[in-house]
Design a protein around this motif. Structure first.
Motif, mmCIF file in Angstrom:
data_model
loop_
_atom_site.group_PDB
_atom_site.id
_atom_site.type_symbol
_atom_site.label_atom_id
_atom_site.label_comp_id
_atom_site.label_asym_id
_atom_site.label_seq_id
_atom_site.Cartn_x
_atom_site.Cartn_y
_atom_site.Cartn_z
ATOM 1 N N ALA A 228 0.864 -1.181 0.000
ATOM 2 C CA ALA A 228 0.000 0.000 0.000
ATOM 3 C C ALA A 228 0.902 1.232 0.000
ATOM 4 O O ALA A 228 2.082 1.154 0.370
ATOM 5 C CB ALA A 228 -0.926 0.015 1.219
ATOM 6 N N LEU A 229 0.340 2.358 -0.443
ATOM 7 C CA LEU A 229 1.091 3.606 -0.453
ATOM 8 C C LEU A 229 0.294 4.686 0.259
ATOM 9 O O LEU A 229 -0.845 4.976 -0.114
ATOM 10 C CB LEU A 229 1.381 4.065 -1.884
ATOM 11 C CG LEU A 229 2.181 5.371 -1.964
ATOM 12 C CD1 LEU A 229 3.667 5.120 -1.686
ATOM 13 C CD2 LEU A 229 2.006 6.061 -3.318
ATOM 14 N N ILE A 230 0.893 5.271 1.292
ATOM 15 C CA ILE A 230 0.332 6.446 1.955
ATOM 16 C C ILE A 230 0.895 7.665 1.234
ATOM 17 O O ILE A 230 2.102 7.920 1.291
ATOM 18 C CB ILE A 230 0.693 6.461 3.449
ATOM 19 C CG1 ILE A 230 0.067 5.246 4.148
ATOM 20 C CG2 ILE A 230 0.222 7.763 4.106
ATOM 21 C CD1 ILE A 230 0.507 5.076 5.585
ATOM 22 N N ALA A 231 0.036 8.420 0.550
ATOM 23 C CA ALA A 231 0.495 9.484 -0.341
ATOM 24 C C ALA A 231 0.382 10.874 0.246
ATOM 25 O O ALA A 231 0.840 11.833 -0.381
ATOM 26 C CB ALA A 231 -0.276 9.433 -1.661
ATOM 27 N N GLY A 232 -0.198 11.021 1.439
ATOM 28 C CA GLY A 232 -0.348 12.360 1.996
ATOM 29 C C GLY A 232 -1.112 13.261 1.044
ATOM 30 O O GLY A 232 -2.207 12.921 0.575
ATOM 31 N N ASP A 233 -0.515 14.411 0.716
ATOM 32 C CA ASP A 233 -1.139 15.359 -0.216
ATOM 33 C C ASP A 233 -0.459 15.356 -1.582
ATOM 34 O O ASP A 233 -0.673 16.271 -2.382
ATOM 35 C CB ASP A 233 -1.086 16.774 0.360
ATOM 36 C CG ASP A 233 -2.118 17.000 1.446
ATOM 37 O OD1 ASP A 233 -2.834 16.044 1.798
ATOM 38 O OD2 ASP A 233 -2.204 18.138 1.956
ATOM 39 N N ALA A 234 0.361 14.346 -1.866
ATOM 40 C CA ALA A 234 0.982 14.278 -3.188
ATOM 41 C C ALA A 234 -0.069 14.104 -4.276
ATOM 42 O O ALA A 234 0.124 14.521 -5.425
ATOM 43 C CB ALA A 234 1.989 13.134 -3.243
ATOM 44 N N ILE A 235 -1.195 13.468 -3.924
ATOM 45 C CA ILE A 235 -2.370 13.388 -4.795
ATOM 46 C C ILE A 235 -3.503 13.957 -3.962
ATOM 47 O O ILE A 235 -4.096 13.275 -3.130
ATOM 48 C CB ILE A 235 -2.649 11.945 -5.239
ATOM 49 C CG1 ILE A 235 -1.415 11.350 -5.920
ATOM 50 C CG2 ILE A 235 -3.849 11.891 -6.182
ATOM 51 C CD1 ILE A 235 -1.520 9.864 -6.219
ATOM 52 N N GLY A 236 -3.814 15.244 -4.179
ATOM 53 C CA GLY A 236 -4.551 16.002 -3.182
ATOM 54 C C GLY A 236 -6.054 15.974 -3.270
ATOM 55 O O GLY A 236 -6.727 16.470 -2.366
ATOM 56 N N ASN A 237 -6.639 15.438 -4.347
ATOM 57 C CA ASN A 237 -8.088 15.332 -4.440
ATOM 58 C C ASN A 237 -8.430 14.216 -5.421
ATOM 59 O O ASN A 237 -7.554 13.695 -6.106
ATOM 60 C CB ASN A 237 -8.726 16.663 -4.853
ATOM 61 C CG ASN A 237 -8.232 17.141 -6.203
ATOM 62 O OD1 ASN A 237 -8.483 16.511 -7.232
ATOM 63 N ND2 ASN A 237 -7.501 18.265 -6.218
#
Length: 302
Positions: A228-237
């Motif tokens: 799995a990948l926790i992306a934070g706000d790198a992909i924001g919406n």
């Protein structure tokens, strides 16, 4: 891998009351065998439409937002804090906004309580970046660390950016409060805050990946050997960022770099079929990326 979404009631009772009452909290859970991931709501942001569209082609952007059900005039993205439990470790990725940012945020302590967890139970807080809705919740109303027993970890590039006195002068007027707030909270954490580099295994099964652009040192995290990948706000919406990932989004501090980062992540996630966990994505933030004719789409797992 099993993904579920369940409701949890945080109940209270008055004197003489025969029934409990309280708030229902939704949690999305991902079972990765030896690892369990739960996304918890810290509330939601209340933002103007300009935060989404900025200088983008308005008619095309508005059509994408209309198709996604985003009403004109404002935007209320969810704030999903990720909880990872592995053995004795209770790990938060980001700390929410805390009490001093927006009235609609700061719900993380209640969400933890609905899982029968307290801030004292948290062993690690790992930050994707230093924006208010991710960092400010690490400090309580009394200017003390909320997660008093936890190690706090932030990418060195990101930490150095926010503590640099020049950041307040160069970040732009609309984000000066972000810079001042981040510097203050990092100072309050003092020796509790550790740093790491891109490519470090910050915890067993947690690999840091540079995803710069939204902020200068933004980090994402591969979990469980890339399961799995926790992306934070790198992909924001879940709308503009997927339909037109090449667009320079006004929410990003370096829009051009952020667009390149976002496009690379979406392409990789679509090809690999790896679950994505996004801080501002809907339905608990857990889903997969699908490639379309012109762009990508976010498909919630539950």
């Amino acid at each position: 891998m099993r993904i579920t979404r369940r409701n949890m009631l945080r109940g209270t009772a008055g004197l003489g009351a025969s029934l409990a009452f309280g708030r229902v909290w939704a949690a999305t859970e991902m079972d990765l065998g030896d690892l369990r991931i739960t996304t918890l709501s810290d509330g939601h942001l209340q933002l103007p439409e300009s935060f989404l569209i900025g200088d983008l082609p308005r008619d095309e952007a508005r059509a994408i937002l209309d198709a996604a059900g985003v009403a004109a005039g404002g935007y209320e993205p969810p704030c999903n804090v990720t909880l990872l439990r592995s053995g004795e470790d209770v790990v938060l990725f980001d700390a929410g906004a805390g009490p001093g940012f927006m009235d609609s945020t700061g719900r993380l302590p209640d969400a933890l309580a609905a899982l029968d967890l307290s801030p004292e139970d948290v062993t690690h807080v790992v930050f994707t970046h230093g924006h208010p809705d991710h960092l400010w919740g690490a400090i309580d109303d009394f200017d003390e660390p909320l997660f008093a027993n936890a190690r706090h970890l932030m990418g060195r590039v990101e930490r150095d950016y926010w503590i640099d006195p020049e950041t307040t002068e160069t970040i732009g007027a609309e984000r000066q409060s972000f810079a001042a707030g981040a510097a203050r909270r990092i100072e309050l954490l003092r020796d509790m805050l550790e740093t790491f580099e891109e490519g470090d295994e910050v915890l067993p099964g947690v690999l840091a990946r540079a995803s710069f652009g939204h902020t200068p040192g933004h980090m994402s995290f591969e979990i469980g050997g890339g399961r799995a990948l926790i992306a934070g706000d790198a992909i924001g919406n879940a709308h503009l960022a997927f339909a037109r990932p090449d667009w320079p989004m006004p929410a990003d501090q370096d829009p051009e770099l952020a667009a390149r980062t976002r496009l690379a992540l979406l392409q990789e996630l679509a090809e690999r079929g790896v679950p994505l966990i996004g801080f501002h994505l809907p339905d608990g933030g857990v889903g997969r990326v699908e490639k379309g004719d012109k762009g990508y789409s976010f498909v919630p797992e539950v």
